[in-house]
Design an enzyme around this catalytic site. Structure first.
Site, PDB file in Angstrom:
ATOM      1  N   ARG A 109       0.323   1.379  -3.106  1.00 17.88           N
ATOM      2  CA  ARG A 109       0.971   1.841  -4.331  1.00 17.88           C
ATOM      3  C   ARG A 109       0.391   3.152  -4.848  1.00 17.88           C
ATOM      4  O   ARG A 109       0.970   3.807  -5.696  1.00 17.88           O
ATOM      5  CB  ARG A 109       0.875   0.734  -5.397  1.00 17.88           C
ATOM      6  CG  ARG A 109       1.730  -0.478  -5.082  1.00 17.88           C
ATOM      7  CD  ARG A 109       1.327  -1.712  -5.867  1.00 17.88           C
ATOM      8  NE  ARG A 109       0.195  -2.421  -5.274  1.00 17.88           N
ATOM      9  CZ  ARG A 109      -0.330  -3.552  -5.739  1.00 17.88           C
ATOM     10  NH1 ARG A 109       0.176  -4.114  -6.826  1.00 17.88           N
ATOM     11  NH2 ARG A 109      -1.356  -4.125  -5.141  1.00 17.88           N
TER      12      ARG A 109
ATOM     13  N   LYS B 141      -7.954   3.575  -1.585  1.00 23.45           N
ATOM     14  CA  LYS B 141      -7.844   3.433  -3.045  1.00 23.45           C
ATOM     15  C   LYS B 141      -9.198   3.395  -3.748  1.00 23.45           C
ATOM     16  O   LYS B 141      -9.397   4.061  -4.768  1.00 23.45           O
ATOM     17  CB  LYS B 141      -7.047   2.167  -3.389  1.00 23.45           C
ATOM     18  CG  LYS B 141      -6.973   1.927  -4.880  1.00 23.45           C
ATOM     19  CD  LYS B 141      -6.020   0.823  -5.253  1.00 23.45           C
ATOM     20  CE  LYS B 141      -6.546  -0.530  -4.912  1.00 23.45           C
ATOM     21  NZ  LYS B 141      -5.609  -1.585  -5.311  1.00 23.45           N
TER      22      LYS B 141
ATOM     23  N   GLY C  82     -12.350  -4.438  -5.166  1.00 26.82           N
ATOM     24  CA  GLY C  82     -13.023  -3.155  -5.412  1.00 26.82           C
ATOM     25  C   GLY C  82     -12.279  -2.282  -6.398  1.00 26.82           C
ATOM     26  O   GLY C  82     -12.655  -1.132  -6.624  1.00 26.82           O
TER      27      GLY C  82
ATOM     28  N   ASN D 183      -3.970  -0.175  -9.323  1.00 29.34           N
ATOM     29  CA  ASN D 183      -3.185  -0.244  -8.093  1.00 29.34           C
ATOM     30  C   ASN D 183      -2.369   1.012  -7.831  1.00 29.34           C
ATOM     31  O   ASN D 183      -2.001   1.286  -6.709  1.00 29.34           O
ATOM     32  CB  ASN D 183      -2.245  -1.442  -8.141  1.00 29.34           C
ATOM     33  CG  ASN D 183      -3.008  -2.740  -8.240  1.00 29.34           C
ATOM     34  OD1 ASN D 183      -3.872  -3.019  -7.419  1.00 29.34           O
ATOM     35  ND2 ASN D 183      -2.731  -3.516  -9.267  1.00 29.34           N
TER      36      ASN D 183
ATOM     37  N   ARG E  48     -24.972  27.832 -15.423  1.00 31.78           N
ATOM     38  CA  ARG E  48     -24.990  27.154 -14.114  1.00 31.78           C
ATOM     39  C   ARG E  48     -26.299  26.402 -13.868  1.00 31.78           C
ATOM     40  O   ARG E  48     -27.247  26.538 -14.642  1.00 31.78           O
ATOM     41  CB  ARG E  48     -24.686  28.185 -13.038  1.00 31.78           C
ATOM     42  CG  ARG E  48     -23.226  28.661 -13.130  1.00 31.78           C
ATOM     43  CD  ARG E  48     -22.944  29.804 -12.208  1.00 31.78           C
ATOM     44  NE  ARG E  48     -23.356  29.512 -10.855  1.00 31.78           N
ATOM     45  CZ  ARG E  48     -23.487  30.433  -9.901  1.00 31.78           C
ATOM     46  NH1 ARG E  48     -23.248  31.707 -10.176  1.00 31.78           N
ATOM     47  NH2 ARG E  48     -23.871  30.087  -8.689  1.00 31.78           N
TER      48      ARG E  48
ATOM     49  N   ARG F 219     -29.496  57.296 -16.160  1.00 36.37           N
ATOM     50  CA  ARG F 219     -28.101  57.757 -16.141  1.00 36.37           C
ATOM     51  C   ARG F 219     -28.012  59.237 -15.726  1.00 36.37           C
ATOM     52  O   ARG F 219     -28.940  60.017 -15.947  1.00 36.37           O
ATOM     53  CB  ARG F 219     -27.456  57.543 -17.506  1.00 36.37           C
ATOM     54  CG  ARG F 219     -28.037  58.388 -18.599  1.00 36.37           C
ATOM     55  CD  ARG F 219     -27.336  58.121 -19.906  1.00 36.37           C
ATOM     56  NE  ARG F 219     -27.851  56.936 -20.549  1.00 36.37           N
ATOM     57  CZ  ARG F 219     -28.262  56.912 -21.826  1.00 36.37           C
ATOM     58  NH1 ARG F 219     -28.233  57.998 -22.572  1.00 36.37           N
ATOM     59  NH2 ARG F 219     -28.705  55.815 -22.336  1.00 36.37           N
TER      60      ARG F 219
HETATM   61  C1  UD1 Z   1      -4.862  -9.544  -6.278  1.00 37.53           C
HETATM   62  C2  UD1 Z   1      -4.663 -11.059  -6.373  1.00 37.53           C
HETATM   63  C3  UD1 Z   1      -3.968 -11.367  -7.694  1.00 37.53           C
HETATM   64  C4  UD1 Z   1      -4.762 -10.825  -8.851  1.00 37.53           C
HETATM   65  C5  UD1 Z   1      -5.059  -9.338  -8.668  1.00 37.53           C
HETATM   66  C6  UD1 Z   1      -6.072  -8.881  -9.711  1.00 37.53           C
HETATM   67  C7  UD1 Z   1      -4.344 -11.957  -4.102  1.00 37.53           C
HETATM   68  C8  UD1 Z   1      -3.373 -12.443  -3.104  1.00 37.53           C
HETATM   69  N1  UD1 Z   1      -3.864 -11.527  -5.260  1.00 37.53           N
HETATM   70  O1  UD1 Z   1      -3.589  -8.930  -6.238  1.00 37.53           O
HETATM   71  O2  UD1 Z   1      -3.827 -12.801  -7.834  1.00 37.53           O
HETATM   72  O3  UD1 Z   1      -4.079 -11.045 -10.069  1.00 37.53           O
HETATM   73  O4  UD1 Z   1      -5.638  -9.087  -7.373  1.00 37.53           O
HETATM   74  O5  UD1 Z   1      -6.211  -7.489  -9.731  1.00 37.53           O
HETATM   75  O6  UD1 Z   1      -5.530 -11.997  -3.837  1.00 37.53           O
HETATM   76  N2  UD1 Z   1      -7.885  -6.168   0.202  1.00 37.53           N
HETATM   77  C9  UD1 Z   1      -8.579  -6.236   1.390  1.00 37.53           C
HETATM   78  N3  UD1 Z   1      -7.898  -6.666   2.502  1.00 37.53           N
HETATM   79  C10 UD1 Z   1      -6.599  -7.020   2.493  1.00 37.53           C
HETATM   80  C11 UD1 Z   1      -5.910  -6.944   1.238  1.00 37.53           C
HETATM   81  C12 UD1 Z   1      -6.577  -6.536   0.133  1.00 37.53           C
HETATM   82  O7  UD1 Z   1      -9.749  -5.927   1.466  1.00 37.53           O
HETATM   83  O8  UD1 Z   1      -6.081  -7.400   3.544  1.00 37.53           O
HETATM   84  C13 UD1 Z   1      -8.615  -5.692  -1.007  1.00 37.53           C
HETATM   85  C14 UD1 Z   1      -8.017  -4.463  -1.632  1.00 37.53           C
HETATM   86  O9  UD1 Z   1      -8.616  -3.289  -1.107  1.00 37.53           O
HETATM   87  C15 UD1 Z   1      -8.331  -4.644  -3.120  1.00 37.53           C
HETATM   88  C16 UD1 Z   1      -8.431  -6.158  -3.291  1.00 37.53           C
HETATM   89  O10 UD1 Z   1      -8.553  -6.704  -1.983  1.00 37.53           O
HETATM   90  O11 UD1 Z   1      -9.562  -4.045  -3.493  1.00 37.53           O
HETATM   91  C17 UD1 Z   1      -7.199  -6.722  -3.970  1.00 37.53           C
HETATM   92  O12 UD1 Z   1      -6.054  -6.344  -3.234  1.00 37.53           O
HETATM   93  P1  UD1 Z   1      -4.732  -5.821  -3.940  1.00 37.53           P
HETATM   94  O13 UD1 Z   1      -3.733  -5.506  -2.908  1.00 37.53           O
HETATM   95  O14 UD1 Z   1      -5.061  -4.815  -4.954  1.00 37.53           O
HETATM   96  O15 UD1 Z   1      -4.278  -7.207  -4.640  1.00 37.53           O
HETATM   97  P2  UD1 Z   1      -3.325  -7.379  -5.892  1.00 37.53           P
HETATM   98  O16 UD1 Z   1      -1.930  -7.261  -5.448  1.00 37.53           O
HETATM   99  O17 UD1 Z   1      -3.790  -6.530  -6.997  1.00 37.53           O
HETATM  100 CA    CA Z   2      -5.356  -4.934  -7.279  1.00 32.31          CA
END
Ligand code: UD1
Ligand code: CA
Length: 460
Positions: A14, A21, A100, A224, A330, A437
């Protein structure tokens, strides 16, 4: 003993970005740093799951947090899959999991969550928040303060969508129980991903309790997309401005003042709109910071005036100094007490002594300027010979006339006077006058009249 797993493998679709991200900056820190700094105090080890452009995230972490372990999630198959990738590295009994991308999470909330796991008879705990507009978040279905299941937005019924208790994505579990939950997770949802949120229902069905711990909706905010990044930035700055006001700083327009968390400001200082103060900066009391100035990693003592449009970086500014408007200070510069650096003056790696002035249009680089020195408009320290930088020393009580070039290395002795328009190429002894000068010529009758006659043949 706690292992923290920070999920940072997602592409951040997104964001529509080529940068992962979690590396997007919120102020001067990356999103993931905002999370890590809250996690560090509670963790015996930290494992970051990287994926999309993982090498960039790894490189970034290696430099700033060398003790952190990383693990690669080759395909981004969902948050549960990400935790599974980290699982073999987890060495502690309690596992704290965070995304993260939630920069507002507080240390106190993480502590609360871990305390619940420690003190209460539960298998896990999760941080939930009540949000007026829960769109995009997983909804938490609860029973008696325990989580029953979490349903993601895309899989929720209309009725479930109206639930305002949302999942922040922060959980803690005992390791063997987490293992059991992960085993049971299947990608049976609209996106076909392994959702960590499904762990809740699996544990509930097995008879385990997962407690929900409530935090403010602000803490739960995930970033996001670019809109949320901007909201997060504005909110961080606004929160800081409120804190400053509460501590006795005047912030005239908090909506348009951009001060980072890391900055401290003393009482009765006035900060005007459109000011940016960043990084490791300390500002004393009774200062005035006028509009459009940027101050980064600097120390500013009491009663200092920073006029409009100044850029100040890694500098030390002592009491009662006045800077600007339109000055650039600076790195490695020290402006000593009551000195003045005025419009269109650039100072780099230099000391300006007490009560000395460079009021207009000057470049002062690699210089040591003593007390009570007056540096005229247009003065330049010629510090670079094309290969190396050289030092200029200007002793106390010196007067440097306008449009002077000081060709370094060079020293101007105490109390010397340099005539306007001089090019100083050798050391100047104390108390002497230097003028380099060219001699002035006067050619009478060679003014405009003569010019017009020669050019147009006009005689009047
Ligand atoms: C997720 C939660 C949602 C919650 C929200 C809070 C799930 C399925 N959903 O949704 O319930 O309300 O966070 O902000 O967990 N990531 C990975 N590997 C992957 C997918 C994601 O490391 O395969 C990491 C992303 O980098 C991110 C975090 O997991 O830092 C959350 O992923 P994201 O896609 O942002 O989840 P949301 O749709 O926000
Ligand atoms: Ca998220």
């Amino acid at each position: 003993m706690v292992s923290a797993v920070v999920l940072a493998a997602g592409k951040g679709t997104r964001m529509k970005s080529d940068i992962p991200k979690v590396l997007h900056k919120l102020g001067s820190k990356a999103l993931i740093e905002h999370v890590l700094e809250k996690v560090v105090p509670f963790s015996d080890e930290i494992i970051v799951v990287v994926g999309y452009k993982g090498e960039l995230v790894e490189e970034f972490l290696k430099e700033k947090y060398p003790e952190i372990k990383t693990v690669l999630q080759k395909i981004q198959a969902g948050t549960a899959h990400a935790v599974k990738c980290a699982f073999p590295l987890i060495s502690q009994e309690k596992v704290l999991i965070l995304p993260g991308d939630m920069p507002f999470i507080k240390k106190e909330s993480i502590k609360k969550l871990l305390d619940v796991l420690e003190r209460e008879n539960v298998a896990g705990a999760l941080l939930a928040a009540e949000i007026d507009d829960p769109q995009g978040y997983g909804r938490v279905i609860e029973h008696n303060g325990y989580a029953v299941r979490i349903v993601e937005e895309s899989d929720a019924t209309n009725e479930e969508r109206s639930i305002k208790t949302v999942n922040t994505g922060v959980y803690c579990f005992r390791k063997p129980i987490l293992a059991k939950a992960l085993e049971g997770i299947k990608p049976d949802n609209k996106k076909g991903e392994y959702y960590l949120t499904d762990a809740i229902k699996i544990l509930y069905d097995l008879g385990y309790k997962v407690k929900t711990v409530k935090v403010s909706w602000r803490e739960g905010m995930g970033v996001n997309d670019r809109r949320q990044l901007s909201e997060a930035y504005k909110r961080k700055c606004y929160d800081k401005a409120l804190k400053l006001m509460e501590s006795g700083v005047t912030v005239l327009c908090p909506e348009y003042t951009f001060v980072e968390d890391t900055v401290s400001v003393g009482k009765d200082t006035v900060i005007y709109p459109f000011v940016f103060i960043e990084g490791d900066t300390k500002i004393g009391s009774c200062c005035e910071i006028k509009p459009f100035s940027v101050i980064r990693d600097s120390l500013i003592d009491d009663n200092v005036i920073i006029n409009e449009h100044c850029v100040i970086e890694r500098a030390v500014i002592e009491k009662e100094v006045s800077v600007g408007p339109f000055a650039r200070i600076r790195p490695d510069t020290r402006l000593k007490r009551r000195s003045r650096v005025g419009n269109f003056v650039e100072v780099k790696k230099s000391v300006i002594g007490e009560n000395s002035k460079a009021n207009h249009l000057a470049y002062i680089g690699d210089a040591k300027v003593g007390k009570n020195v007056n540096i005229g408009a247009g003065t330049i320290t010629c510090n670079y010979d094309g290969v190396k930088k050289h030092e200029t020393v200007i002793e106390d009580e010196v007067f440097i006339g306008s449009d002077t070039q000081l060709v370094a290395p060079v020293k101007v002795g105490r109390g010397a006077l340099i005539g306007a328009g001089s090019t100083v190429t050798r050391d100047v002894p104390e108390d002497s006058l230097v003028i380099t000068r060219a001699p002035m010529k006067i050619l009478e009758g060679r003014g405009i009249k003569n010019y017009k006659k020669r050019k147009y043949g006009i005689e009047d």
